[in-house]
Design an enzyme around this catalytic site. Structure first.
Site, short mmCIF file in Angstrom:
data_model
loop_
_atom_site.label_atom_id
_atom_site.label_comp_id
_atom_site.label_asym_id
_atom_site.label_seq_id
_atom_site.Cartn_x
_atom_site.Cartn_y
_atom_site.Cartn_z
N ARG A 163 -124.56 -157.26 45.78
CA ARG A 163 -123.51 -156.35 46.26
C ARG A 163 -122.13 -157.01 46.26
O ARG A 163 -121.31 -156.78 47.16
CB ARG A 163 -123.82 -155.85 47.68
CG ARG A 163 -125.08 -155.06 47.80
CD ARG A 163 -125.00 -153.73 47.04
NE ARG A 163 -126.21 -152.97 47.26
CZ ARG A 163 -127.33 -153.11 46.53
NH1 ARG A 163 -127.37 -153.95 45.51
NH2 ARG A 163 -128.39 -152.37 46.79
N SER A 236 -126.18 -146.88 52.17
CA SER A 236 -126.47 -148.02 53.05
C SER A 236 -125.17 -148.49 53.67
O SER A 236 -124.24 -148.86 52.95
CB SER A 236 -127.06 -149.17 52.25
OG SER A 236 -128.24 -148.74 51.63
N GLU A 332 -121.46 -152.89 54.27
CA GLU A 332 -121.38 -152.91 52.80
C GLU A 332 -120.24 -151.97 52.38
O GLU A 332 -119.60 -152.13 51.36
CB GLU A 332 -122.73 -152.41 52.24
CG GLU A 332 -122.78 -152.27 50.74
CD GLU A 332 -124.13 -151.69 50.28
OE1 GLU A 332 -125.18 -152.25 50.62
OE2 GLU A 332 -124.10 -150.68 49.57
C1 LIG Z 1 -126.20 -141.30 49.47
C2 LIG Z 1 -125.70 -142.60 48.90
C3 LIG Z 1 -126.59 -143.46 48.28
C4 LIG Z 1 -126.13 -144.68 47.75
N1 LIG Z 1 -127.03 -145.50 47.14
C5 LIG Z 1 -126.63 -146.68 46.65
C6 LIG Z 1 -127.57 -147.56 46.03
O1 LIG Z 1 -128.75 -147.26 45.90
N2 LIG Z 1 -127.10 -148.75 45.58
C7 LIG Z 1 -125.79 -149.12 45.67
O2 LIG Z 1 -125.45 -150.22 45.22
N3 LIG Z 1 -124.88 -148.30 46.23
C8 LIG Z 1 -125.26 -147.11 46.73
N4 LIG Z 1 -124.35 -146.27 47.32
C9 LIG Z 1 -122.95 -146.72 47.47
C10 LIG Z 1 -122.00 -146.18 46.38
O3 LIG Z 1 -122.51 -145.02 45.79
C11 LIG Z 1 -121.71 -147.20 45.30
O4 LIG Z 1 -121.12 -148.35 45.86
C12 LIG Z 1 -120.78 -146.67 44.20
O5 LIG Z 1 -120.63 -147.60 43.15
C13 LIG Z 1 -119.39 -146.34 44.73
O6 LIG Z 1 -118.73 -145.61 43.73
P1 LIG Z 1 -117.46 -144.75 44.04
O7 LIG Z 1 -116.90 -144.31 42.73
O8 LIG Z 1 -117.75 -143.71 45.01
O9 LIG Z 1 -116.52 -145.89 44.65
P2 LIG Z 1 -115.51 -145.80 45.87
O10 LIG Z 1 -116.24 -145.68 47.14
O11 LIG Z 1 -114.46 -144.79 45.60
O12 LIG Z 1 -114.84 -147.26 45.77
C14 LIG Z 1 -115.61 -148.41 46.03
C15 LIG Z 1 -114.73 -149.65 45.85
O13 LIG Z 1 -114.37 -149.80 44.49
C16 LIG Z 1 -112.95 -149.84 44.31
N5 LIG Z 1 -112.67 -149.10 43.08
C17 LIG Z 1 -113.13 -147.85 42.77
N6 LIG Z 1 -112.71 -147.52 41.53
C18 LIG Z 1 -111.98 -148.56 41.06
C19 LIG Z 1 -111.27 -148.81 39.83
N7 LIG Z 1 -111.25 -147.92 38.83
N8 LIG Z 1 -110.63 -149.98 39.71
C20 LIG Z 1 -110.65 -150.91 40.71
N9 LIG Z 1 -111.30 -150.73 41.87
C21 LIG Z 1 -111.96 -149.57 42.05
C22 LIG Z 1 -112.40 -149.17 45.55
O14 LIG Z 1 -111.09 -149.62 45.84
C23 LIG Z 1 -113.41 -149.60 46.61
O15 LIG Z 1 -113.10 -150.89 47.06
C24 LIG Z 1 -124.76 -145.04 47.84
C25 LIG Z 1 -123.86 -144.16 48.45
C26 LIG Z 1 -124.34 -142.94 48.98
C27 LIG Z 1 -123.35 -142.01 49.61
#
Ligand SMILES: Cc1cc2nc3c(=O)[nH]c(=O)nc-3n(C[C@H](O)[C@H](O)[C@H](O)COP(=O)(O)OP(=O)(O)OC[C@H]3O[C@@H](n4cnc5c(N)ncnc54)[C@H](O)[C@@H]3O)c2cc1C
Length: 336
Positions: A163, A236, A332
């Site tokens: 992570r 998580s 996380e």
């Molecule tokens: C129901 C649920 C289940 C999940 N299951 C998992 C799982 O099984 N495993 C897991 O690892 N995660 C899981 N997650 C967490 C999440 O989905 C992941 O971390 C995912 O990669 C986040 O993507 P996002 O586009 O929503 O990022 P965001 O939440 O929008 O951003 C996350 C981080 O990335 C940065 N960021 C985003 N885009 C960019 C960019 N283009 N350039 C630079 N920085 C950027 C942001 O500033 C922030 O710090 C889950 C979340 C939910 C709600």
């Protein structure tokens, strides 16, 4: 490029927190990125978000929120064994996984069902069911902040760990990820080591195919995780803590049931969800915030919880776990 002022962030975060930001910019085409630097957007407060599925807004954001909405999934090279696919940051992770399954490319099927965009997947090195996205990332493209200088980071330079990556440390908030290049396998191979997945596939008694494995994973996930279209959450909430073996030996005397994951010598990783459950917080609800009854690692917003309420609640969970085990579990989720 779309620009919104005094924008509600509620549709931009899966926790469903109704914070606002001063300005929100949606980048629809990578060629628009230099404009952000010309317009000196990074001279004042800014925040980059993808699908907002790993975020908790505890207050309004007095600055510019930048979201990638760029599209494109392109095959850039191929051998008999592998294929290299370049994907725009604004693509939904789910759409990329579907693309791979449809084309019989192996490597991301265990990561099916993870919300968010492709541009965010390297940031916390998303992982599930014994696979991490680092296993298939070849390089990451983007722009440095504040110079606007384009960069390409190869897999080995991304400092991937559990992570974690360079995008969560040295480059946190200091770069815009615009594209990710993946190396996938064309040769059939699966990672079926997670007990729940093994059992689900056994129950189904089906052929092992990409479609069947990913479908089984979705079933296993849906049993444990809330449907974000109905209940707010960021998945998580806490990382699994890694502790010294000596501390574990002491804990084991009182809590012989503790689950552990193999680590490098001298360290032991525990299951944060189990610690929360044993602390008595699983299923506890206060107002519209709670620990999800099916999975103690997940904190949920049942309706109109504010970010502050979620913050007070998660700190209470941390306190309960610390009191019982002497371990501080760390979020996380990115907290703003
Ligand atoms: C129901 C649920 C289940 C999940 N299951 C998992 C799982 O099984 N495993 C897991 O690892 N995660 C899981 N997650 C967490 C999440 O989905 C992941 O971390 C995912 O990669 C986040 O993507 P996002 O586009 O929503 O990022 P965001 O939440 O929008 O951003 C996350 C981080 O990335 C940065 N960021 C985003 N885009 C960019 C960019 N283009 N350039 C630079 N920085 C950027 C942001 O500033 C922030 O710090 C889950 C979340 C939910 C709600």
């Amino acid at each position: 490029m779309k620009i919104y002022h005094n924008q509600s962030l509620k549709p931009y975060n899966t926790f469903g927190i109704a914070a606002r930001c001063r300005q929100l910019i949606e980048i629809e085409n990578e060629q628009e990125v230099p404009l952000l630097f010309e317009q000196k957007i990074f001279d004042s407060s800014y925040l980059i978000i993808g699908g907002g599925s790993n975020m908790l807004f505890t207050q309004d954001f007095d600055g510019t929120v930048i979201c990638f909405r760029t599209k494109g999934i392109k095959k850039v090279a191929e051998t008999e064994e592998h294929v290299w696919i370049e994907v725009a940051a604004g693509e939904e992770w789910a759409d990329f996984v579907s693309f791979c399954i449809k084309n019989q490319y192996y490597g991301v099927e265990n990561l099916v069902g993870i919300p968010g965009l492709v541009g965010s997947c390297p940031v916390q090195n998303i992982g599930a069911y014994s696979v991490e996205v680092k296993d298939v990332i070849n390089q990451v493209y983007g722009y440095r902040i504040p110079t606007g200088e384009p960069f390409v980071l190869h897999h080995d330079d991304c400092q991937f760990a559990y992570r974690h990556s360079i995008f969560k440390s040295t480059l946190k908030g200091k770069c815009l990820i615009s594209r990710v290049q993946f190396q996938l396998s064309k040769k059939e191979h699966y990672t079926i080591t997670y007990q729940g997945l093994i059992e689900e596939l056994k129950t189904r008694n089906c052929a092992i195919t990409l479609a069947n494995v990913s479908d089984a994973i979705l079933t296993v996930r849906n049993r444990k995780l809330p449907d974000i279209s109905k209940i707010g959450s960021a998945g998580s909430f806490f990382q699994n803590p890694v502790i010294e073996e000596s501390q574990y030996e002491d804990l084991k005397v009182k809590f012989p049931q503790l689950i552990t994951f193999p680590q490098n010598e001298g360290k032991v990783k525990l299951a944060a969800g189990q610690l929360i459950e044993l602390s008595g917080m699983k299923g506890v609800r206060e107002g519209d915030v709670g620990v999800y009854p099916n999975q103690a690692l997940v904190i949920v917003n049942y309706g109109n919880a504010t970010g502050k309420e979620v913050q007070i609640f998660y700190q209470k969970v941390q306190k309960k776990v610390a009191e019982m085990f002497g371990i501080t579990i760390v979020p996380e989720v990115n907290i703003y």
